[in-house]
Write a protein that holds these residues in place. Structure first.
Motif, short mmCIF file in Angstrom:
data_model
loop_
_atom_site.label_atom_id
_atom_site.label_comp_id
_atom_site.label_asym_id
_atom_site.label_seq_id
_atom_site.Cartn_x
_atom_site.Cartn_y
_atom_site.Cartn_z
N PHE A 91 -10.76 -24.50 22.31
CA PHE A 91 -9.56 -25.78 21.89
C PHE A 91 -8.43 -25.35 22.36
O PHE A 91 -7.96 -24.07 22.54
N CYS A 92 -7.68 -26.41 22.82
CA CYS A 92 -5.98 -26.26 23.07
C CYS A 92 -5.48 -27.02 22.16
O CYS A 92 -5.98 -28.21 21.72
N ALA A 93 -4.33 -26.74 21.80
CA ALA A 93 -3.46 -27.46 21.04
C ALA A 93 -1.88 -27.38 21.51
O ALA A 93 -1.73 -26.43 22.14
N SER A 94 -1.08 -28.39 21.23
CA SER A 94 0.15 -28.54 21.38
C SER A 94 0.83 -28.73 20.46
O SER A 94 0.47 -29.50 19.27
N SER A 95 2.29 -28.62 20.15
CA SER A 95 3.18 -28.83 19.27
C SER A 95 4.66 -28.82 19.93
O SER A 95 4.73 -28.28 21.10
N THR A 96 5.70 -29.75 19.14
CA THR A 96 6.96 -29.55 19.44
C THR A 96 7.80 -28.08 19.11
O THR A 96 7.31 -27.31 18.18
N LEU A 97 8.80 -28.09 19.78
CA LEU A 97 9.69 -26.80 19.43
C LEU A 97 10.56 -27.56 18.36
O LEU A 97 11.68 -27.89 18.60
N SER A 98 9.96 -27.46 17.14
CA SER A 98 10.84 -28.31 16.00
C SER A 98 12.16 -27.46 15.78
O SER A 98 12.23 -26.12 15.76
N THR A 99 13.42 -28.19 15.44
CA THR A 99 14.53 -27.54 15.23
C THR A 99 14.87 -27.63 13.48
O THR A 99 15.92 -27.17 13.19
N GLY A 100 13.89 -28.21 12.98
CA GLY A 100 14.11 -28.58 11.48
C GLY A 100 14.02 -27.37 10.69
O GLY A 100 13.57 -26.14 11.28
N ALA A 101 13.90 -27.46 9.38
CA ALA A 101 13.63 -26.43 8.30
C ALA A 101 12.29 -25.59 8.83
O ALA A 101 11.17 -26.33 9.01
N GLY A 102 12.21 -24.38 9.19
CA GLY A 102 11.10 -23.53 9.36
C GLY A 102 10.84 -23.74 11.01
O GLY A 102 9.82 -23.13 11.42
N GLY A 103 11.57 -24.41 11.59
CA GLY A 103 11.39 -24.58 13.13
C GLY A 103 10.00 -24.83 13.48
O GLY A 103 9.43 -25.74 12.89
N SER A 104 9.51 -24.15 14.49
CA SER A 104 8.21 -24.35 15.02
C SER A 104 6.98 -24.31 14.09
O SER A 104 6.06 -24.56 14.04
N TYR A 105 7.40 -23.44 13.02
CA TYR A 105 6.41 -23.11 12.01
C TYR A 105 5.91 -24.30 11.13
O TYR A 105 4.73 -24.06 10.62
N ASN A 106 6.58 -25.33 11.05
CA ASN A 106 5.97 -26.37 10.28
C ASN A 106 5.53 -27.57 10.79
O ASN A 106 5.47 -28.51 10.67
N SER A 107 5.56 -27.31 12.26
CA SER A 107 5.22 -28.37 13.18
C SER A 107 3.60 -28.45 13.25
O SER A 107 3.07 -27.23 13.68
N PRO A 108 2.90 -29.38 12.82
CA PRO A 108 1.41 -29.35 12.99
C PRO A 108 0.94 -29.23 14.31
O PRO A 108 1.78 -29.69 15.41
N LEU A 109 -0.25 -28.74 14.75
CA LEU A 109 -0.63 -28.65 16.06
C LEU A 109 -1.62 -29.95 16.29
O LEU A 109 -2.37 -30.39 15.38
N HIS A 110 -1.45 -30.38 17.53
CA HIS A 110 -2.38 -31.41 17.86
C HIS A 110 -3.32 -31.09 18.99
O HIS A 110 -2.97 -30.28 19.74
N PHE A 111 -4.57 -31.22 18.45
CA PHE A 111 -5.85 -30.45 19.11
C PHE A 111 -6.41 -31.54 20.24
O PHE A 111 -6.37 -32.77 20.01
N GLY A 112 -6.96 -30.88 21.24
CA GLY A 112 -7.89 -31.51 22.15
C GLY A 112 -9.06 -31.51 21.52
O GLY A 112 -9.53 -30.84 20.39
N ASN A 113 -10.19 -32.34 22.30
CA ASN A 113 -11.58 -32.18 21.72
C ASN A 113 -12.42 -31.08 22.19
O ASN A 113 -13.48 -31.08 21.40
N GLY A 114 -11.77 -30.33 22.71
CA GLY A 114 -12.49 -28.90 22.82
C GLY A 114 -13.08 -29.05 24.16
O GLY A 114 -13.69 -30.07 24.76
N THR A 115 -13.66 -27.91 24.84
CA THR A 115 -14.55 -27.60 26.04
C THR A 115 -15.54 -26.83 25.32
O THR A 115 -14.93 -25.43 24.81
N ARG A 116 -16.82 -27.07 25.41
CA ARG A 116 -18.16 -26.44 24.89
C ARG A 116 -18.53 -25.53 26.24
O ARG A 116 -19.01 -26.38 27.10
N LEU A 117 -18.49 -24.46 25.90
CA LEU A 117 -18.77 -23.48 27.19
C LEU A 117 -20.14 -22.72 26.69
O LEU A 117 -20.15 -22.16 25.74
N THR A 118 -21.12 -22.89 27.72
CA THR A 118 -22.35 -22.26 27.37
C THR A 118 -22.33 -21.36 28.43
O THR A 118 -22.74 -21.89 29.67
N VAL A 119 -22.69 -19.99 28.26
CA VAL A 119 -22.89 -19.09 29.23
C VAL A 119 -24.68 -18.56 29.21
O VAL A 119 -24.78 -18.12 28.09
N THR A 120 -25.22 -18.78 30.27
CA THR A 120 -26.64 -18.41 30.22
C THR A 120 -27.02 -17.13 30.93
O THR A 120 -26.39 -16.85 31.81
#
Lengths: 120, 117
Positions: A91-120
């Protein structure tokens, strides 16, 4: 706004091959994270970019994994050579560099749908 | 070390009944707590967060969670479950006082919620 997009959605490769995963974060999001979930287990942190810089790569399993974020926009995660235990959903996720209380710590992450990797 | 525990792999509930998905955490400082939901073949979606203030926080889709500092818990609740709530739920924590460079979330292993009609 467009969400976080990941490509490919699925990848099946043989042990020893190379795979490159791509993540396009939400435009303007300076924080970018990579996570991995192995079947039935926790979602594990891999690494964190702030813009183009690696802020924390303590979760990268070993030197077969290489992440880049040239120009601070999209990111790639390369696995070379792949091993069986690398299978999972990346999964990859992104968030803003929040300048509010808590800074980036209280910014929710926005996730992608993911890449399913299968190694055989 | 920071950690999150979701003691139940699966929770089964009948539609219309209240639901609870449990989460406990371990951090050295004051936690920032989050719940995410994952529907099949989709990414994780943010439900709600606790940063400070009221212990009961309300989020998306009628979900709420209660922060209990003494029990180090942050259980997810909904008064009346819907079949469409069936999904995989993840609890996550950040500890801003931890000695780490980044702001990454630490996740639990997830709880599958199954709501029957």
């Amino acid at each position: 706004e467009a969400g976080v997009t990941q490509f490919p959605s699925h990848s099946v490769i043989e042990k020893g091959q190379t795979v490159t995963l791509r993540c396009d974060p939400i435009s303007g999001h300076d924080n970018l994270y990579w996570y991995r979930r192995v079947m039935g287990k926790e979602i594990k942190f891999l690494l964190h970019f702030v813009k183009e810089s690696k802020q924390d790569e303590s979760g990268m399993p070993n030197n077969r994994f290489l992440a880049e974020r040239t120009g601070g926009t999209y990111s790639t995660l390369k696995v070379q050579p792949a091993e069986l235990e690398d299978s999972g959903v990346y999964f990859c996720a992104s968030s803003t560099l929040s300048t509010g209380a808590g800074g980036s710590y209280n910014s929710p992450l926005h996730f992608g749908n993911g890449t399913r990797l299968t190694v055989t | 070390a920071q950690s999150v525990a979701q003691p139940e792999d699966q929770v089964n509930v009948a539609e219309g009944n209240p639901l609870t998905v449990k989460c406990t955490y371990s951090v050295s400082g004051n936690p920032y707590l989050f719940w995410y939901v994952q529907y099949p073949n989709r990414g994780l979606q943010f439900l709600l967060k606790y940063i400070t203030g009221d212990n009961l926080v309300k989020g998306s889709y009628g979900f709420e969670a209660e922060f209990n500092k003494s029990q180090t818990s942050f259980h997810l609740k909904k008064p009346s479950a819907l079949v469409s709530d069936s999904a995989l739920y993840f609890c996550a924590v950040r500890d801003p006082s931890a000695n780490q460079a980044g702001t990454a979330l630490i996740f639990g292993k997830g709880t599958t919620l199954s709501v029957s009609s």
